[in-house]
Design an enzyme around this catalytic site. Structure first.
Site, PDB file in Angstrom:
ATOM      1  N   HIS A   1      -1.538  -1.477  -4.059  1.00 44.29           N
ATOM      2  CA  HIS A   1      -2.768  -1.078  -3.361  1.00 44.29           C
ATOM      3  C   HIS A   1      -2.768   0.444  -3.182  1.00 44.29           C
ATOM      4  O   HIS A   1      -1.814   1.020  -2.656  1.00 44.29           O
ATOM      5  CB  HIS A   1      -2.817  -1.787  -2.015  1.00 44.29           C
ATOM      6  CG  HIS A   1      -4.110  -1.667  -1.287  1.00 44.29           C
ATOM      7  ND1 HIS A   1      -5.247  -2.364  -1.646  1.00 44.29           N
ATOM      8  CD2 HIS A   1      -4.458  -0.927  -0.200  1.00 44.29           C
ATOM      9  CE1 HIS A   1      -6.231  -2.060  -0.808  1.00 44.29           C
ATOM     10  NE2 HIS A   1      -5.785  -1.187   0.070  1.00 44.29           N
TER      11      HIS A   1
ATOM     12  N   GLY B   1      -2.623   3.973   8.183  1.00 42.23           N
ATOM     13  CA  GLY B   1      -1.675   2.870   8.156  1.00 42.23           C
ATOM     14  C   GLY B   1      -1.105   2.661   9.550  1.00 42.23           C
ATOM     15  O   GLY B   1      -1.326   3.473  10.459  1.00 42.23           O
TER      16      GLY B   1
ATOM     17  N   GLY C   1      -2.614  -3.894   9.263  1.00 41.48           N
ATOM     18  CA  GLY C   1      -1.819  -4.537  10.301  1.00 41.48           C
ATOM     19  C   GLY C   1      -1.163  -5.836   9.890  1.00 41.48           C
ATOM     20  O   GLY C   1      -0.798  -6.650  10.741  1.00 41.48           O
TER      21      GLY C   1
ATOM     22  N   ASP D   1      -6.602  -6.493   4.780  1.00 42.15           N
ATOM     23  CA  ASP D   1      -6.045  -5.142   4.731  1.00 42.15           C
ATOM     24  C   ASP D   1      -5.980  -4.537   6.129  1.00 42.15           C
ATOM     25  O   ASP D   1      -7.020  -4.297   6.748  1.00 42.15           O
ATOM     26  CB  ASP D   1      -6.927  -4.275   3.815  1.00 42.15           C
ATOM     27  CG  ASP D   1      -6.324  -2.902   3.558  1.00 42.15           C
ATOM     28  OD1 ASP D   1      -5.189  -2.657   3.996  1.00 42.15           O
ATOM     29  OD2 ASP D   1      -7.011  -2.087   2.904  1.00 42.15           O
TER      30      ASP D   1
ATOM     31  N   MET E   1     -12.257   4.493   0.049  1.00 44.39           N
ATOM     32  CA  MET E   1     -12.886   4.710   1.353  1.00 44.39           C
ATOM     33  C   MET E   1     -13.622   6.032   1.241  1.00 44.39           C
ATOM     34  O   MET E   1     -13.153   7.078   1.706  1.00 44.39           O
ATOM     35  CB  MET E   1     -11.796   4.727   2.441  1.00 44.39           C
ATOM     36  CG  MET E   1     -11.272   3.335   2.752  1.00 44.39           C
ATOM     37  SD  MET E   1      -9.667   3.325   3.553  1.00 44.39           S
ATOM     38  CE  MET E   1      -8.612   3.375   2.119  1.00 44.39           C
TER      39      MET E   1
ATOM     40  N   ASP F   1      -4.911   3.546  -1.619  1.00 43.12           N
ATOM     41  CA  ASP F   1      -5.951   3.871  -0.640  1.00 43.12           C
ATOM     42  C   ASP F   1      -6.445   5.300  -0.834  1.00 43.12           C
ATOM     43  O   ASP F   1      -5.715   6.254  -0.584  1.00 43.12           O
ATOM     44  CB  ASP F   1      -5.378   3.749   0.774  1.00 43.12           C
ATOM     45  CG  ASP F   1      -5.165   2.305   1.185  1.00 43.12           C
ATOM     46  OD1 ASP F   1      -6.140   1.531   1.149  1.00 43.12           O
ATOM     47  OD2 ASP F   1      -4.023   1.958   1.546  1.00 43.12           O
TER      48      ASP F   1
ATOM     49  N   MET G   1      -8.965   8.144   0.430  1.00 39.31           N
ATOM     50  CA  MET G   1      -9.739   8.493   1.633  1.00 39.31           C
ATOM     51  C   MET G   1     -10.345   9.880   1.478  1.00 39.31           C
ATOM     52  O   MET G   1      -9.671  10.805   1.018  1.00 39.31           O
ATOM     53  CB  MET G   1      -8.824   8.487   2.849  1.00 39.31           C
ATOM     54  CG  MET G   1      -8.137   7.156   3.052  1.00 39.31           C
ATOM     55  SD  MET G   1      -7.114   7.200   4.522  1.00 39.31           S
ATOM     56  CE  MET G   1      -6.423   5.560   4.481  1.00 39.31           C
TER      57      MET G   1
ATOM     58  N   SER H   1       0.844  -1.199   0.000  1.00 33.77           N
ATOM     59  CA  SER H   1       0.000   0.000   0.000  1.00 33.77           C
ATOM     60  C   SER H   1       0.875   1.243   0.000  1.00 33.77           C
ATOM     61  O   SER H   1       1.666   1.447   0.928  1.00 33.77           O
ATOM     62  CB  SER H   1      -0.901   0.006   1.227  1.00 33.77           C
ATOM     63  OG  SER H   1      -1.449   1.309   1.383  1.00 33.77           O
TER      64      SER H   1
ATOM     65  N   HIS I   1      -8.624   1.071  -3.516  1.00 33.40           N
ATOM     66  CA  HIS I   1      -9.509   0.897  -2.354  1.00 33.40           C
ATOM     67  C   HIS I   1     -10.149   2.245  -2.056  1.00 33.40           C
ATOM     68  O   HIS I   1      -9.490   3.148  -1.547  1.00 33.40           O
ATOM     69  CB  HIS I   1      -8.655   0.390  -1.191  1.00 33.40           C
ATOM     70  CG  HIS I   1      -9.379   0.189   0.094  1.00 33.40           C
ATOM     71  ND1 HIS I   1      -8.735  -0.044   1.286  1.00 33.40           N
ATOM     72  CD2 HIS I   1     -10.710   0.181   0.396  1.00 33.40           C
ATOM     73  CE1 HIS I   1      -9.625  -0.182   2.253  1.00 33.40           C
ATOM     74  NE2 HIS I   1     -10.834  -0.041   1.746  1.00 33.40           N
TER      75      HIS I   1
ATOM     76  N   MET J   1     -11.237  -5.893   6.167  1.00 33.11           N
ATOM     77  CA  MET J   1     -10.455  -4.913   6.928  1.00 33.11           C
ATOM     78  C   MET J   1     -10.110  -5.516   8.289  1.00 33.11           C
ATOM     79  O   MET J   1     -11.005  -5.902   9.047  1.00 33.11           O
ATOM     80  CB  MET J   1     -11.247  -3.618   7.127  1.00 33.11           C
ATOM     81  CG  MET J   1     -11.610  -2.881   5.847  1.00 33.11           C
ATOM     82  SD  MET J   1     -10.232  -2.540   4.743  1.00 33.11           S
ATOM     83  CE  MET J   1      -9.162  -1.565   5.802  1.00 33.11           C
TER      84      MET J   1
HETATM   85  C1  DX5 Z   1      -6.124   1.467   5.985  1.00 30.40           C
HETATM   86  C2  DX5 Z   1      -5.782   1.162   4.547  1.00 30.40           C
HETATM   87  C3  DX5 Z   1      -4.680   0.217   4.425  1.00 30.40           C
HETATM   88  C4  DX5 Z   1      -3.368   0.697   4.972  1.00 30.40           C
HETATM   89  C5  DX5 Z   1      -2.681  -0.488   5.551  1.00 30.40           C
HETATM   90  O1  DX5 Z   1      -7.269   2.239   6.041  1.00 30.40           O
HETATM   91  O2  DX5 Z   1      -6.904   0.656   3.851  1.00 30.40           O
HETATM   92  O3  DX5 Z   1      -4.531  -0.247   3.081  1.00 30.40           O
HETATM   93  O4  DX5 Z   1      -2.530   1.292   4.024  1.00 30.40           O
HETATM   94  O5  DX5 Z   1      -1.532  -0.075   6.231  1.00 30.40           O
HETATM   95  P1  DX5 Z   1      -0.752  -1.064   7.205  1.00 30.40           P
HETATM   96  O6  DX5 Z   1      -0.328  -2.235   6.375  1.00 30.40           O
HETATM   97  O7  DX5 Z   1       0.387  -0.231   7.676  1.00 30.40           O
HETATM   98  O8  DX5 Z   1      -1.697  -1.445   8.288  1.00 30.40           O
HETATM   99 ZN    ZN Z   2      -6.585  -0.314   1.850  1.00 32.79          ZN
END
Ligand code: DX5
Ligand code: ZN
Length: 225
Positions: A37, A148, A181, A179, A72, A39, A41, A12, A70, A141
């Site tokens: 990936h 992240g 952690g 997705d 959001m 993201d 937002m 990501s 992705h 999720m």
């Molecule tokens: C969180 C995102 C993830 C994020 C994951 O809202 O959708 O894709 O980048 O980051 P890590 O791998 O650090 O948890």
């Molecule tokens: Zn994501």
């Protein structure tokens, strides 16, 4: 349709160095990433802003990776065409983002993009049951979306198992992505539960050696299978 192995690794870019984004994308491509990936937002559906279709469009000619986008966002429907035109190969929308996920997923397919449905930690697996015939990926999720570097919620492992069973029952080829952690330890847990796509922000971009980081995630998943 059985689980795919080894799981795909999708770094990501949320955890990449934004001042050198094209280089960061090229670096994970060289390092063996399967998908990229991205993201998006909106500061409304999730309490954070990241980037939009313009950045994705700018990166598209620079990379041969599958662009796994992705969203959001809520509402999301007015922006689907924009992301398709920007070069998304997959678009994930949240089942929580609006009342008409079924129509949204149909629209994504009509735009020539592979549809995915993302599901937040508080939402039960059954919420996606009626759209399984429309999706190529279910994105589970394992953190609350928005940032992240959060801790993997092991409470979601049972949901991954349930969704894997539900996906198999359709007879369709549906990937189960995880997705949030993901690291060497949790990659193994997620794979063992039935995931075959792992998103990794911190576990790739937060490491000094991307190639090693990706190989380590694959290795952990392999040992878990
Ligand atoms: C969180 C995102 C993830 C994020 C994951 O809202 O959708 O894709 O980048 O980051 P890590 O791998 O650090 O948890
Ligand atoms: Zn994501």
């Amino acid at each position: 349709m059985a689980i795919h192995f080894p799981p795909l690794i999708a770094p990501s870019v949320l955890s990449a160095d934004f001042s050198r984004m094209a280089d960061e994308v090229a670096a994970v491509e060289r390092a063996g990433a399967d998908w990229l990936h991205l993201d998006v937002m909106d500061g409304h559906f999730v309490p954070n802003l990241s980037f939009g279709a313009q950045l994705i469009k700018a990166l598209r000619p620079q990379s041969g990776l599958v662009f796994d986008v992705h969203l959001m966002m809520a509402p999301v429907d007015p922006y689907l065409e924009m992301f398709a035109e920007a070069g998304a190969d997959h678009i994930h929308v949240h089942v929580e983002a609006g009342p008409h996920t079924h129509r949204t997923l149909q629209q994504i397919r009509t735009l020539g993009v592979k549809p995915g449905v993302a599901i937040c930690p508080a939402t039960p697996a059954q919420a996606v049951e009626e759209v399984l015939d429309l999706v190529d990926v279910i994105l589970v999720m394992t953190v609350n979306p928005g940032f992240g570097g959060q801790k993997f919620l092991t409470s979601q492992l049972e949901k991954i198992r349930t969704l894997r069973r539900m996906a198999e029952a359709t007879g369709r080829d549906i990937r189960i992505g995880v997705d949030g952690g993901v690291d060497i330890r949790t990659a193994a847990l997620a794979t063992e539960a039935g995931a075959d796509m792992l998103v990794a922000g911190t576990a790739v971009y937060g490491q000094p050696d991307y190639e090693r980081a990706i190989a380590d995630l694959r290795g952990a998943a392999r040992r878990a299978s």
